[in-house]
Design a protein around this motif. Sequence first.
Motif, PDB file in Angstrom:
ATOM      1  N   LYS A 215      13.655  -9.210  -0.716  1.00 34.31           N
ATOM      2  CA  LYS A 215      12.885  -8.600  -1.795  1.00 34.31           C
ATOM      3  C   LYS A 215      11.590  -9.367  -2.041  1.00 34.31           C
ATOM      4  N   ILE A 216      11.681 -10.690  -2.016  1.00 36.45           N
ATOM      5  CA  ILE A 216      10.478 -11.507  -2.189  1.00 36.45           C
ATOM      6  C   ILE A 216       9.516 -11.277  -1.034  1.00 36.45           C
ATOM      7  N   SER A 217      10.047 -11.198   0.172  1.00 34.15           N
ATOM      8  CA  SER A 217       9.208 -10.966   1.347  1.00 34.15           C
ATOM      9  C   SER A 217       8.525  -9.609   1.276  1.00 34.15           C
ATOM     10  N   LEU A 218       9.240  -8.579   0.817  1.00 34.35           N
ATOM     11  CA  LEU A 218       8.661  -7.243   0.710  1.00 34.35           C
ATOM     12  C   LEU A 218       7.535  -7.231  -0.328  1.00 34.35           C
ATOM     13  N   LYS A 219       7.731  -7.909  -1.444  1.00 38.11           N
ATOM     14  CA  LYS A 219       6.673  -7.979  -2.459  1.00 38.11           C
ATOM     15  C   LYS A 219       5.443  -8.679  -1.907  1.00 38.11           C
ATOM     16  N   THR A 220       5.664  -9.713  -1.090  1.00 38.98           N
ATOM     17  CA  THR A 220       4.537 -10.416  -0.467  1.00 38.98           C
ATOM     18  C   THR A 220       3.773  -9.491   0.464  1.00 38.98           C
ATOM     19  N   GLN A 221       4.491  -8.671   1.227  1.00 35.73           N
ATOM     20  CA  GLN A 221       3.840  -7.710   2.116  1.00 35.73           C
ATOM     21  C   GLN A 221       3.039  -6.691   1.327  1.00 35.73           C
ATOM     22  N   ILE A 222       3.596  -6.234   0.212  1.00 37.73           N
ATOM     23  CA  ILE A 222       2.881  -5.266  -0.624  1.00 37.73           C
ATOM     24  C   ILE A 222       1.580  -5.873  -1.140  1.00 37.73           C
ATOM     25  N   LEU A 223       1.647  -7.116  -1.607  1.00 40.83           N
ATOM     26  CA  LEU A 223       0.453  -7.774  -2.132  1.00 40.83           C
ATOM     27  C   LEU A 223      -0.588  -8.005  -1.046  1.00 40.83           C
ATOM     28  N   SER A 224      -0.138  -8.254   0.183  1.00 38.78           N
ATOM     29  CA  SER A 224      -1.080  -8.518   1.268  1.00 38.78           C
ATOM     30  C   SER A 224      -1.945  -7.299   1.579  1.00 38.78           C
ATOM     31  N   ALA A 225      -1.471  -6.113   1.209  1.00 38.55           N
ATOM     32  CA  ALA A 225      -2.256  -4.895   1.433  1.00 38.55           C
ATOM     33  C   ALA A 225      -3.412  -4.782   0.446  1.00 38.55           C
ATOM     34  N   TYR A 226      -3.477  -5.672  -0.535  1.00 38.72           N
ATOM     35  CA  TYR A 226      -4.537  -5.649  -1.544  1.00 38.72           C
ATOM     36  C   TYR A 226      -5.422  -6.882  -1.441  1.00 38.72           C
ATOM     37  N   ASP A 227      -5.532  -7.449  -0.247  1.00 39.63           N
ATOM     38  CA  ASP A 227      -6.303  -8.667  -0.034  1.00 39.63           C
ATOM     39  C   ASP A 227      -7.748  -8.328   0.307  1.00 39.63           C
ATOM     40  N   GLY A 228      -8.563  -8.159  -0.699  1.00 43.66           N
ATOM     41  CA  GLY A 228      -9.975  -7.858  -0.488  1.00 43.66           C
ATOM     42  C   GLY A 228     -10.319  -6.416  -0.817  1.00 43.66           C
ATOM     43  N   ASP A 229     -11.588  -6.176  -1.095  1.00 45.12           N
ATOM     44  CA  ASP A 229     -12.032  -4.845  -1.512  1.00 45.12           C
ATOM     45  C   ASP A 229     -11.771  -3.785  -0.452  1.00 45.12           C
ATOM     46  N   ILE A 230     -12.034  -4.115   0.813  1.00 43.35           N
ATOM     47  CA  ILE A 230     -11.844  -3.129   1.879  1.00 43.35           C
ATOM     48  C   ILE A 230     -10.371  -2.767   1.997  1.00 43.35           C
ATOM     49  N   ALA A 231      -9.505  -3.791   1.975  1.00 42.91           N
ATOM     50  CA  ALA A 231      -8.065  -3.535   2.084  1.00 42.91           C
ATOM     51  C   ALA A 231      -7.566  -2.713   0.902  1.00 42.91           C
ATOM     52  N   VAL A 232      -8.064  -3.005  -0.289  1.00 43.55           N
ATOM     53  CA  VAL A 232      -7.663  -2.255  -1.478  1.00 43.55           C
ATOM     54  C   VAL A 232      -8.072  -0.794  -1.341  1.00 43.55           C
ATOM     55  N   GLY A 233      -9.297  -0.552  -0.876  1.00 45.81           N
ATOM     56  CA  GLY A 233      -9.764   0.821  -0.699  1.00 45.81           C
ATOM     57  C   GLY A 233      -8.942   1.579   0.321  1.00 45.81           C
ATOM     58  N   GLU A 234      -8.620   0.925   1.434  1.00 39.42           N
ATOM     59  CA  GLU A 234      -7.807   1.581   2.461  1.00 39.42           C
ATOM     60  C   GLU A 234      -6.422   1.912   1.933  1.00 39.42           C
ATOM     61  N   GLU A 235      -5.826   0.997   1.171  1.00 42.53           N
ATOM     62  CA  GLU A 235      -4.488   1.226   0.626  1.00 42.53           C
ATOM     63  C   GLU A 235      -4.498   2.354  -0.397  1.00 42.53           C
ATOM     64  N   MET A 236      -5.509   2.399  -1.253  1.00 40.89           N
ATOM     65  CA  MET A 236      -5.603   3.469  -2.246  1.00 40.89           C
ATOM     66  C   MET A 236      -5.774   4.823  -1.567  1.00 40.89           C
ATOM     67  N   ALA A 237      -6.629   4.875  -0.543  1.00 35.04           N
ATOM     68  CA  ALA A 237      -6.840   6.136   0.176  1.00 35.04           C
ATOM     69  C   ALA A 237      -5.558   6.577   0.879  1.00 35.04           C
ATOM     70  N   ARG A 238      -4.854   5.636   1.474  1.00 33.53           N
ATOM     71  CA  ARG A 238      -3.601   5.968   2.161  1.00 33.53           C
ATOM     72  C   ARG A 238      -2.587   6.547   1.187  1.00 33.53           C
ATOM     73  N   GLN A 239      -2.470   5.945   0.008  1.00 28.04           N
ATOM     74  CA  GLN A 239      -1.500   6.435  -0.963  1.00 28.04           C
ATOM     75  C   GLN A 239      -1.863   7.825  -1.471  1.00 28.04           C
ATOM     76  N   ILE A 240      -3.134   8.071  -1.714  1.00 28.74           N
ATOM     77  CA  ILE A 240      -3.548   9.393  -2.187  1.00 28.74           C
ATOM     78  C   ILE A 240      -3.248  10.451  -1.129  1.00 28.74           C
ATOM     79  N   GLN A 241      -3.476  10.115   0.135  1.00 26.71           N
ATOM     80  CA  GLN A 241      -3.230  11.067   1.217  1.00 26.71           C
ATOM     81  C   GLN A 241      -1.740  11.289   1.458  1.00 26.71           C
ATOM     82  N   THR A 242      -0.901  10.285   1.200  1.00 26.52           N
ATOM     83  CA  THR A 242       0.511  10.395   1.556  1.00 26.52           C
ATOM     84  C   THR A 242       1.409  10.795   0.390  1.00 26.52           C
ATOM     85  N   ILE A 243       1.204  10.187  -0.791  1.00 25.74           N
ATOM     86  CA  ILE A 243       2.076  10.509  -1.921  1.00 25.74           C
ATOM     87  C   ILE A 243       1.339  11.217  -3.051  1.00 25.74           C
TER      88      ILE A 243
END
Length: 303
Positions: A215-243
């Motif tokens: 569970k701790i490892s999964l939370k770390t992976q989730i946070l790593s997707a928000y490392d920097g403005d570009i990564a945050v934008g890509e993650e937000m776009a992916r979520q809007i397109q998928t869910i």
Amino acid sequence: MMNQLHSTAYQTSPNGNSLGQALEGTTESIASISAGDVSSVLAGVTGSNVVVVGTGSGVHDNLVEEASAVLGKLSSDGGSGKEVVSAEDKSAFIGSDVRIRYDSHNTATVAIGFEGASWTDPKAMPLALMQTILGSFTVSGGLGKNVAPAMCQEVADHELASSISAFSLSYSDTGLFGMVATAPDNKLDDLLWYVMPNMVRLAHGISDEEFARSKISLKTQILSAYDGDIAVGEEMARQIQTIGRVMPLAEMFARVDALTMDDIKAAANDVINDQDHALAAIGGIHELPDYNWIRRHSYMLRY
């Protein structure tokens, strides 16, 4: 290797075989692209399947104005992009394998995949946790053999593979869950002897320590997707397109915390336990067990 795995797992479906096609194309398909093909793709881009995301410093109204100037003339036809897929239209997973043998090679790469979960499937989060439970290992990693996941510990201790990694891939109507490894050609049988029980045991329960660590490892992976403005934008776009929305981090963490051992067992029972698999392998695979051997080891004989 993952292209080969998809091509054998999704050989046909009612609405075409998009999941079975190479992600970046093949030499032949790229060479055959015409101007008409490009025009056809561009004609399919509509306002309903375009996401504009802005991160970092900036003025929201300016972003809206610039996006409208560039994309405002796109057609709104094509639906919402979130239409419900019927059971008849669902991509068809086929238990099968593709083996490309080169006896001159002293290593082999093997990928095994089971039918996983779509982005909106309740099993998606348990499968993501199962991926961290199985983990990953590479001989060039800084930890060496001191990895936490049990499967990777056994692979590292017995020097069965130079790298191994679990994966959980989700798509609009289905997914793939499994592992990919690169190993010496004379250790493939031993590799699967350790890998398959580690996957199957997820359906029967793991230790509390493994569960908490994952569970701790999964939370770390989730946070790593928000490392920097570009990564945050890509993650937000992916979520809007998928869910269809951006899920707050607090909600993601709450979903991880809410997972129980029973959730893992139920997901593993549906996906792995006594289920057909797809396999892709290339290299020196003369010691790779056949399909029926692997299929037989997708469950335990317990009395």
